[in-house]
Design a protein around this motif. Sequence first.
Motif, PDB file in Angstrom:
ATOM      1  N   LEU A  80      49.832  47.997  57.059  1.00 14.01           N
ATOM      2  CA  LEU A  80      50.398  48.980  56.145  1.00 14.01           C
ATOM      3  C   LEU A  80      49.512  49.175  54.919  1.00 14.01           C
ATOM      4  N   ARG A  81      48.971  48.081  54.409  1.00 12.57           N
ATOM      5  CA  ARG A  81      48.093  48.197  53.241  1.00 12.57           C
ATOM      6  C   ARG A  81      46.810  48.978  53.577  1.00 12.57           C
ATOM      7  N   SER A 166      54.710  52.472  66.161  1.00 11.69           N
ATOM      8  CA  SER A 166      56.162  52.561  66.024  1.00 11.69           C
ATOM      9  C   SER A 166      56.682  51.582  64.967  1.00 11.69           C
ATOM     10  N   LYS A 167      56.014  50.439  64.828  1.00  5.30           N
ATOM     11  CA  LYS A 167      56.421  49.460  63.815  1.00  5.30           C
ATOM     12  C   LYS A 167      56.256  50.038  62.412  1.00  5.30           C
ATOM     13  N   VAL A 168      55.144  50.706  62.184  1.00  7.11           N
ATOM     14  CA  VAL A 168      54.909  51.327  60.888  1.00  7.11           C
ATOM     15  C   VAL A 168      55.960  52.410  60.627  1.00  7.11           C
ATOM     16  N   ALA A 169      56.311  53.183  61.664  1.00 14.14           N
ATOM     17  CA  ALA A 169      57.340  54.208  61.505  1.00 14.14           C
ATOM     18  C   ALA A 169      58.680  53.585  61.130  1.00 14.14           C
ATOM     19  N   LEU A 170      59.026  52.449  61.729  1.00 18.16           N
ATOM     20  CA  LEU A 170      60.291  51.793  61.428  1.00 18.16           C
ATOM     21  C   LEU A 170      60.328  51.292  59.984  1.00 18.16           C
ATOM     22  N   VAL A 171      59.245  50.664  59.543  1.00 16.00           N
ATOM     23  CA  VAL A 171      59.204  50.187  58.157  1.00 16.00           C
ATOM     24  C   VAL A 171      59.309  51.363  57.194  1.00 16.00           C
ATOM     25  N   HIS A 172      58.651  52.464  57.519  1.00 16.23           N
ATOM     26  CA  HIS A 172      58.730  53.643  56.657  1.00 16.23           C
ATOM     27  C   HIS A 172      60.148  54.229  56.669  1.00 16.23           C
ATOM     28  N   GLY A 231      52.079  56.232  52.586  1.00 17.25           N
ATOM     29  CA  GLY A 231      51.931  54.802  52.812  1.00 17.25           C
ATOM     30  C   GLY A 231      51.723  53.992  51.573  1.00 17.25           C
ATOM     31  N   GLY A 232      51.670  54.617  50.407  1.00 22.51           N
ATOM     32  CA  GLY A 232      51.282  53.863  49.231  1.00 22.51           C
ATOM     33  C   GLY A 232      52.261  53.953  48.102  1.00 22.51           C
ATOM     34  N   GLY A 233      52.396  52.851  47.358  1.00 24.43           N
ATOM     35  CA  GLY A 233      53.234  52.796  46.181  1.00 24.43           C
ATOM     36  C   GLY A 233      52.399  52.410  44.990  1.00 24.43           C
ATOM     37  N   ALA A 240      56.462  51.330  51.421  1.00 24.25           N
ATOM     38  CA  ALA A 240      57.317  50.845  52.495  1.00 24.25           C
ATOM     39  C   ALA A 240      57.509  49.334  52.442  1.00 24.25           C
ATOM     40  N   LEU A 241      56.696  48.629  51.654  1.00 22.83           N
ATOM     41  CA  LEU A 241      56.797  47.171  51.592  1.00 22.83           C
ATOM     42  C   LEU A 241      57.617  46.684  50.411  1.00 22.83           C
ATOM     43  N   GLN A 242      57.959  47.568  49.512  1.00 26.29           N
ATOM     44  CA  GLN A 242      58.707  47.142  48.342  1.00 26.29           C
ATOM     45  C   GLN A 242      60.069  46.599  48.765  1.00 26.29           C
ATOM     46  N   ARG A 243      60.493  45.518  48.139  1.00 22.40           N
ATOM     47  CA  ARG A 243      61.794  44.867  48.408  1.00 22.40           C
ATOM     48  C   ARG A 243      61.925  44.462  49.870  1.00 22.40           C
ATOM     49  N   SER A 244      60.862  43.929  50.450  1.00 27.42           N
ATOM     50  CA  SER A 244      60.922  43.373  51.801  1.00 27.42           C
ATOM     51  C   SER A 244      60.357  41.964  51.771  1.00 27.42           C
TER      52      SER A 244
END
Length: 248
Positions: A80-81, A166-172, A231-233, A240-244
């Motif tokens: 993701l990064r 598909s994993k990236v889509a789910l996290v998003h 993909g970026g914050g 997509a990775l915030q609060r995970s």
Amino acid sequence: MPSFAAVATISAGSSGFWPGDSVPQPFRITPEILLRAYRGGIFPMAESADDPELFWVDPERRGILPLDALHVPRRLRRVLRQQRFDLRVDTAFAATVAACAEATEKRPNTWINGEITRLYGALHERGAAHSVETWQSERLVGGLYGVSIAGAFFGESMFSRVSDASKVALVHLVALLRHGGYRLLDMQFLTRHLAQFGAIEVPRAQYHRLLADALHYRCVFPRGLGGESAGGGGDGEPGALQRSSVTS
């Protein structure tokens, strides 16, 4: 095999009966009936892509992914990064459903038949079904689709043509639902694939309580994460990775 109750069978394009009616009333399945079914906690499936009939499913134990308990495997966090994929929403809904319906070596049979394709396409046209897509070099390489009603999102199927798509889509998707204030992400059945992200099983009665609560909220499915890129914050951390949490 997942434990479920098939509560009615309907012949696509003809008439069927609404489950629970004291006096069966014939109907032709429509997008309105489909939305009514989701609000009641049931959803349709087909035995196979070649079977023209659908049946309603009410699982004894329901798979859900708590939106505040997403687990992101460490390797996927690196992916993701790196922002290998271009993430899009609702730009190729029909193609996403068609890809989910394709037979693959790992999944030789699917439950998505022509009637499923027709019905969910109609929901998409009404703004009630959405796709989250992963693209590479302008090629659709993965994604998922599902139904949005009030504060609940009902995940239907996903596909991947390259590793992790598909994993990236789910996290998003989880990031989008958090951003939109959703309360429930219904995954239908728990699988090993979903369990690695924090998905759990709950009894039918508990699921219906969670669904009833989610239906009190008025959420609009977001097309993005505010001012962030797909993909970026901020601070170099993908939105997509915030609060995970992270798992190995």
